[in-house]
Enzyme design. Structure first.
Site, PDB file in Angstrom:
ATOM      1  N   ARG A 219       3.908  36.309   1.207  1.00  0.00           N
ATOM      2  CA  ARG A 219       4.512  36.312  -0.124  1.00  0.00           C
ATOM      3  C   ARG A 219       3.489  35.737  -1.101  1.00  0.00           C
ATOM      4  O   ARG A 219       2.566  35.020  -0.703  1.00  0.00           O
ATOM      5  CB  ARG A 219       5.792  35.472  -0.161  1.00  0.00           C
ATOM      6  N   LYS A 244       9.527  30.158   2.281  1.00  0.00           N
ATOM      7  CA  LYS A 244      10.910  30.384   1.854  1.00  0.00           C
ATOM      8  C   LYS A 244      11.875  29.831   2.892  1.00  0.00           C
ATOM      9  O   LYS A 244      11.722  30.061   4.083  1.00  0.00           O
ATOM     10  CB  LYS A 244      11.150  31.890   1.664  1.00  0.00           C
ATOM     11  N   HIS A 309       4.276  42.344  -3.682  1.00  0.00           N
ATOM     12  CA  HIS A 309       5.197  42.418  -2.543  1.00  0.00           C
ATOM     13  C   HIS A 309       5.089  43.752  -1.812  1.00  0.00           C
ATOM     14  O   HIS A 309       5.465  43.846  -0.651  1.00  0.00           O
ATOM     15  CB  HIS A 309       6.630  42.175  -3.016  1.00  0.00           C
ATOM     16  N   ARG A 312       3.021  43.267   1.232  1.00  0.00           N
ATOM     17  CA  ARG A 312       3.777  42.652   2.339  1.00  0.00           C
ATOM     18  C   ARG A 312       4.650  43.700   3.023  1.00  0.00           C
ATOM     19  O   ARG A 312       4.699  43.757   4.252  1.00  0.00           O
ATOM     20  CB  ARG A 312       4.618  41.500   1.786  1.00  0.00           C
ATOM     21  N   HIS A 335      11.519  36.015   8.482  1.00  0.00           N
ATOM     22  CA  HIS A 335      12.894  36.394   8.161  1.00  0.00           C
ATOM     23  C   HIS A 335      13.880  35.609   9.018  1.00  0.00           C
ATOM     24  O   HIS A 335      13.693  35.488  10.232  1.00  0.00           O
ATOM     25  CB  HIS A 335      13.113  37.892   8.402  1.00  0.00           C
ATOM     26  N   TYR A 344      12.825  48.032   7.523  1.00  0.00           N
ATOM     27  CA  TYR A 344      11.551  48.746   7.628  1.00  0.00           C
ATOM     28  C   TYR A 344      11.638  49.959   8.553  1.00  0.00           C
ATOM     29  O   TYR A 344      10.795  50.849   8.482  1.00  0.00           O
ATOM     30  CB  TYR A 344      10.442  47.794   8.093  1.00  0.00           C
TER      31      TYR A 344
END
Length: 362
Positions: A219, A244, A309, A312, A335, A344
């Protein structure tokens, strides 16, 4: 007999910036007094002078008009502005968020959104605000301005926390309709497009930043928070600290990137952050990093609205297409839920390319 001067609060250009409109006077002396107030402006659109919606500006207005004019409040409410009260409440809310270690970006988003909400009901006591007011705000402000569903959710979250923590009052969010989150697919670049973008800059610092984002699926904030000590070249891993969700993680880093970073380090010799601004010890700014990407897109002659992004997203998709297990990709991206990573599978073309269209058999 004193001349009458009318004041009324209004949302300047519908941007959530409250101002006080000053109208009704014809005396040139009053004209000069009002235009002399700090940040007083004339609006051709609204056909009035207007001043900041602050206690300081209001007190200044009262002082210059003292013994010269009678102030008439068209809002039919008390002329004592409550901005100081709102500021104090938002400060308490910000302090609580900070004590709970919310990220600076979340604190900024929540407090700014809360200020817009409270300003919308500026002549209503904060304690009197109810669920109906939140619904009204959603319909008359957010939906009317066609603001995003994610922004609406952020505002609702901020309101809920604020009233629970600062006002010790429960706003029943269950009664407030939250917008359905649109199901959008991540934007992905081809490997060829990524290669052209990463090679667009001759400046090794710029190349290294963009390359590291793609090479490790970072990120923007994760890249800018890196320190030279986060690179473990012997083990071939990159340590990403307090990303995050306040989580640490490690991700593999290729020898090719390590060589590039060594060359960059010899030239720039960063003192604290891996990528620093013009002043030593100062972290590289988000805006500058975005400009680096924009310049690369121009040089690469790519007209898509590519964001950082996208790199990524492309990293994750290319890993999936090369056969990497989805569980590993989840760990590499940081995640919390596998559902986030599963998106994805909808943009990977590896399986789709094996499907033969019946059109080909016609």
């Amino acid at each position: 007999m004193k001349e009458k001067v009318e004041i009324q609060s209004f949302d300047y250009k519908d941007k959530g910036e409250l101002r006080i409109a000053v109208r009704g006077f014809k005396n040139n002396e009053l004209y000069n007094l009002i235009r002399g107030i700090d940040d007083a402006r004339w609006s051709q659109t609204y056909k009035c002078w207007h001043i900041p919606y602050t206690k300081k500006a209001f007190e200044q207005l009262k002082e210059v008009l003292k013994d010269k004019a009678q102030i008439i409040n068209k809002n039919n409410k008390t002329t004592v502005l409550k901005n100081d009260i709102v500021d104090a409440k938002i400060k308490s809310f910000s302090d609580w968020l900070n004590s709970r270690r919310y990220s600076p970006s979340t604190i900024k988003t929540y407090t700014e959104g809360l200020r817009v909400f409270l300003n919308y009901f500026s002549f209503k006591n904060v304690g009197d605000i109810s669920n109906n007011d939140v619904i009204l705000f959603n319909n008359q402000y957010i939906l009317a301005k066609k603001l995003s569903a994610s922004y609406q959710n952020q505002i609702v979250n901020a309101i809920k926390l604020f009233f629970q923590i600062v006002e010790n009052k429960k706003i029943d969010i269950g009664q407030i309709h939250r917008p359905k989150k649109p199901k959008t697919l991540p934007n992905v670049l081809s490997k060829e497009e990524v290669s052209v973008i990463l090679k667009a800059h001759s400046n090794i610092k710029h190349r290294a930043m963009l390359s590291l984002i793609y090479a490790c699926g970072l990120r923007r904030s994760e890249l800018l928070n890196l320190k030279p000590t986060d690179i473990d070249s012997k083990r071939g891993v990159l340590l990403i600290k307090q990303a995050k969700g306040k989580k640490d993680r490690i991700t593999p880093i290729s020898e090719k990137i390590i060589v590039m970073l060594r060359n960059y380090y010899k030239i720039y010799k960063p003192s604290l952050w891996l990528f620093e601004g013009q002043r030593g010890g100062e972290r590289y700014s988000e805006k500058s990093l975005e400009n680096v990407l924009k310049q690369a897109l121009v040089k690469a002659k790519i007209n898509k609205p590519v964001s950082l992004h996208w790199l990524r997203h492309s990293y994750a998709t290319h890993l999936l297409e090369s056969g990497t297990d989805l569980r590993f990709i989840q760990e590499l991206l940081g995640h919390s839920s596998s559902r986030t990573t599963e998106i994805y599978t909808h943009v990977s073309t590896k399986s789709l390319q094996k499907i033969k269209s019946p059109f080909d058999d016609l």
